[in-house]
Motif scaffolding. Structure first.
Motif, mmCIF file in Angstrom:
data_model
loop_
_atom_site.group_PDB
_atom_site.id
_atom_site.type_symbol
_atom_site.label_atom_id
_atom_site.label_comp_id
_atom_site.label_asym_id
_atom_site.label_seq_id
_atom_site.Cartn_x
_atom_site.Cartn_y
_atom_site.Cartn_z
ATOM 1 N N THR A 1 0.861 -1.175 0.000
ATOM 2 C CA THR A 1 0.000 0.000 0.000
ATOM 3 C C THR A 1 0.906 1.237 0.000
ATOM 4 O O THR A 1 2.122 1.120 0.129
ATOM 5 C CB THR A 1 -0.917 0.012 1.234
ATOM 6 O OG1 THR A 1 -0.109 -0.018 2.421
ATOM 7 C CG2 THR A 1 -1.855 -1.183 1.216
ATOM 8 N N GLY A 2 0.318 2.423 -0.148
ATOM 9 C CA GLY A 2 1.131 3.628 -0.165
ATOM 10 C C GLY A 2 0.248 4.865 -0.231
ATOM 11 O O GLY A 2 -0.969 4.771 -0.093
ATOM 12 N N TRP A 3 0.872 6.041 -0.435
ATOM 13 C CA TRP A 3 0.100 7.285 -0.482
ATOM 14 C C TRP A 3 0.562 8.172 -1.630
ATOM 15 O O TRP A 3 1.686 8.104 -2.096
ATOM 16 C CB TRP A 3 0.214 8.050 0.841
ATOM 17 C CG TRP A 3 1.543 8.736 1.038
ATOM 18 C CD1 TRP A 3 1.906 9.968 0.600
ATOM 19 C CD2 TRP A 3 2.689 8.203 1.707
ATOM 20 N NE1 TRP A 3 3.205 10.247 0.950
ATOM 21 C CE2 TRP A 3 3.709 9.182 1.634
ATOM 22 C CE3 TRP A 3 2.954 6.998 2.363
ATOM 23 C CZ2 TRP A 3 4.967 8.980 2.195
ATOM 24 C CZ3 TRP A 3 4.206 6.809 2.912
ATOM 25 C CH2 TRP A 3 5.199 7.781 2.825
ATOM 26 N N SER A 4 -0.360 9.010 -2.094
ATOM 27 C CA SER A 4 -0.053 10.048 -3.086
ATOM 28 C C SER A 4 -0.975 11.223 -2.812
ATOM 29 O O SER A 4 -2.193 11.081 -2.827
ATOM 30 C CB SER A 4 -0.274 9.533 -4.513
ATOM 31 O OG SER A 4 -0.068 10.571 -5.462
ATOM 32 N N ASP A 5 -0.386 12.388 -2.533
ATOM 33 C CA ASP A 5 -1.170 13.575 -2.199
ATOM 34 C C ASP A 5 -1.389 14.464 -3.421
ATOM 35 O O ASP A 5 -0.594 14.463 -4.359
ATOM 36 C CB ASP A 5 -0.479 14.375 -1.095
ATOM 37 C CG ASP A 5 -0.387 13.594 0.211
ATOM 38 O OD1 ASP A 5 -1.215 12.677 0.404
ATOM 39 O OD2 ASP A 5 0.497 13.884 1.022
ATOM 40 N N THR A 6 -2.475 15.253 -3.380
ATOM 41 C CA THR A 6 -2.883 16.092 -4.512
ATOM 42 C C THR A 6 -3.205 17.500 -4.034
ATOM 43 O O THR A 6 -3.988 17.676 -3.094
ATOM 44 C CB THR A 6 -4.143 15.500 -5.186
ATOM 45 O OG1 THR A 6 -3.876 14.157 -5.603
ATOM 46 C CG2 THR A 6 -4.556 16.336 -6.386
ATOM 47 N N TRP A 7 -2.634 18.513 -4.689
ATOM 48 C CA TRP A 7 -3.026 19.900 -4.413
ATOM 49 C C TRP A 7 -4.275 20.211 -5.213
ATOM 50 O O TRP A 7 -4.278 20.126 -6.437
ATOM 51 C CB TRP A 7 -1.895 20.870 -4.779
ATOM 52 C CG TRP A 7 -0.810 20.909 -3.746
ATOM 53 C CD1 TRP A 7 0.389 20.256 -3.783
ATOM 54 C CD2 TRP A 7 -0.840 21.631 -2.510
ATOM 55 N NE1 TRP A 7 1.111 20.513 -2.646
ATOM 56 C CE2 TRP A 7 0.380 21.366 -1.841
ATOM 57 C CE3 TRP A 7 -1.781 22.472 -1.905
ATOM 58 C CZ2 TRP A 7 0.686 21.919 -0.594
ATOM 59 C CZ3 TRP A 7 -1.476 23.019 -0.664
ATOM 60 C CH2 TRP A 7 -0.255 22.745 -0.023
ATOM 61 N N MET A 8 -5.346 20.565 -4.511
ATOM 62 C CA MET A 8 -6.646 20.811 -5.125
ATOM 63 C C MET A 8 -7.077 22.247 -4.867
ATOM 64 O O MET A 8 -6.641 22.871 -3.889
ATOM 65 C CB MET A 8 -7.680 19.838 -4.555
ATOM 66 C CG MET A 8 -7.244 18.378 -4.606
ATOM 67 S SD MET A 8 -8.429 17.248 -3.828
ATOM 68 C CE MET A 8 -9.638 17.110 -5.149
ATOM 69 N N ILE A 9 -7.945 22.786 -5.729
ATOM 70 C CA ILE A 9 -8.427 24.163 -5.591
ATOM 71 C C ILE A 9 -9.907 24.168 -5.219
ATOM 72 O O ILE A 9 -10.709 23.431 -5.800
ATOM 73 C CB ILE A 9 -8.202 24.960 -6.887
ATOM 74 C CG1 ILE A 9 -6.694 25.126 -7.143
ATOM 75 C CG2 ILE A 9 -8.873 26.333 -6.822
ATOM 76 C CD1 ILE A 9 -6.363 25.894 -8.410
#
Length: 409
Positions: free
Chosen positions: A304-312
């Motif tokens: 498993t793992g993570w990935s972050d996203t910059w959202m507006i």
């Protein structure tokens, strides 16, 4: 090494999704798939509000309000040498106001106040923000540095819906298997090392302390018990879920300590109280820097793992400055800085030439898409199965939370 020359900021990634929020904002979603490769079979029924992305970026409004994980918007106050906020302010005229959030629930709630323009959402928050109409689609043509983002992070189920981008990728990381080389023989290559009830390391096994860890058990069962038919570790029907819970209850008998604080895990491995368990690459680097005899691997089952996203925000009061921030945070220099400070693979391919540690991207497998194709990135389980099944209901996160409490006793 880069991750020890700075002081990494490590979090539990804010995975305590409450039952109320999970049920109120997610059960209507069609969900998402979770591997870094492949399509999104569970998105067919996911129809978020019809919002439009910006068509142009004008002059900045003078400020931008961020909701971010600690370490994602450094302004030199923690370390004078670690500052990508002030250069942004100087270049754009947009003053940065940052609210550090400790959990994904907090991020979602803060964004719903309408007071913030952009957020660094993890996979267990991004779909909630999209489903509720809190986050708007993002026009990546207005973000020049998006061109250099790794293809393996673009238009994925946790940051897009049906080919429409809802943000820009920040970075990514995998949950790995770590062991003491002087105590664990032979060299492990499977998660079986932490799930074997007859483990010779009983009492010295560690596991991540979060309901989302149920997905780790499910991922192991995908190959250990293929007859269960698990296709997605975040989409578990009653039978599959019970199998994962049973495995974790069995594992509980050999676990010495569950970890969420990285410093405690480092000390446990260093002192020998723990000899094998789940970890992050940056934790392994820090443990080695403290002379702990440890190694890590991505087991043959994947991880498993993570990935972050910059959202507006859909109702952003400072949308021009928000777009400028999104472009800045994934620019080669800033993305290299934040990746090294936090301890994760950067999103921008050109960032690898900007890290202070020339081998940083090799250590964190930043350019290795085959490596990340084996990582199932965190997402929030919902009742509508994320693997596309419609003939059964899957266990939502509130049920994962209840089960985790039961597992730990």
């Amino acid at each position: 090494m880069g991750s020890t020359s700075h002081r990494p900021v490590l979090l539990t990634r804010g995975l305590a999704v409450t039952a109320a929020l999970a049920l109120a904002t997610l059960t209507a979603c069609g969900g998402d798939a979770t591997g870094s490769g492949g399509g999104a079979p569970g998105q067919s029924g996911f129809n978020p509000p019809a919002l439009k992305a910006a068509t142009s970026v004008g002059a900045g409004e003078g400020q931008v309000n961020l909701v971010a994980w600690a370490g994602y918007a450094e302004d030199g106050s923690n370390d004078p040498k670690v500052d990508w906020v002030h250069p942004f302010e100087k270049a754009t005229g947009c003053k940065v106001n940052t609210k550090v959030a400790g959990t994904s629930d907090e991020m979602v709630n803060l964004m719903k106040t309408g007071e913030y323009d952009t957020v660094s959402a993890s996979g267990d928050a991004s779909l909630r923000l999209i489903a509720s109409g809190t986050a708007a689609p993002v026009n990546t043509d207005l973000i020049p540095n998006y061109t250099d983002v790794f293809d393996g992070l673009k238009l994925k189920p946790w940051n897009s819906v049906k080919g429409v981008a809802y943000g820009v990728p920040h970075g990514r990381g995998a949950n790995l298997l770590m062991w003491r080389t002087d105590a664990v023989k032979p060299t492990p290559d499977s998660w079986g090392a932490v799930f074997d009830p007859a483990s010779p390391y009983k009492g010295k096994v560690t596991a991540y302390d979060s309901p989302i860890y149920i997905a780790d058990a499910a991922l192991y069962l995908m190959s250990a018990k293929p007859e269960l038919g698990i296709k997605d570790p975040y989409a578990l029907d009653d039978t599959q879920f019970q199998a994962a819970v049973d495995l974790l209850k069995q594992q509980r008998q050999i676990v010495g300590e569950y970890w969420s604080d990285y410093t405690k895990e480092i000390q446990a491995f260093k002192g020998g109280d723990t000899v094998v368990g789940t970890t992050w690459q940056v934790i392994a680097n820090l443990a080695k820097a403290e002379k702990a005899p440890v190694e890590v691997t991505l087991p043959k089952e994947g991880s498993t793992g993570w990935s972050d996203t910059w959202m507006i925000a859909a109702q952003a009061k400072h949308p021009n400055c928000a777009y400028k921030w999104l472009d800045w945070i994934i620019s080669p220099t800033a993305n290299a800085q934040v990746a090294e400070w936090f301890g994760e693979a950067p999103a921008n391919a050109k960032a690898c030439a900007k890290t202070s540690d020339a081998s940083f991207c090799d250590t964190f497998h930043a350019t290795d898409e085959e490596y990340f194709s084996k990582v199932r990135f965190w997402t929030t389980p919902i009742a509508q199965c994320l693997d596309g099944r419609t003939d059964v209901k899957c266990k939502d996160y509130s049920e994962w939370t209840r089960a985790w409490t039961e597992i730990k006793g």
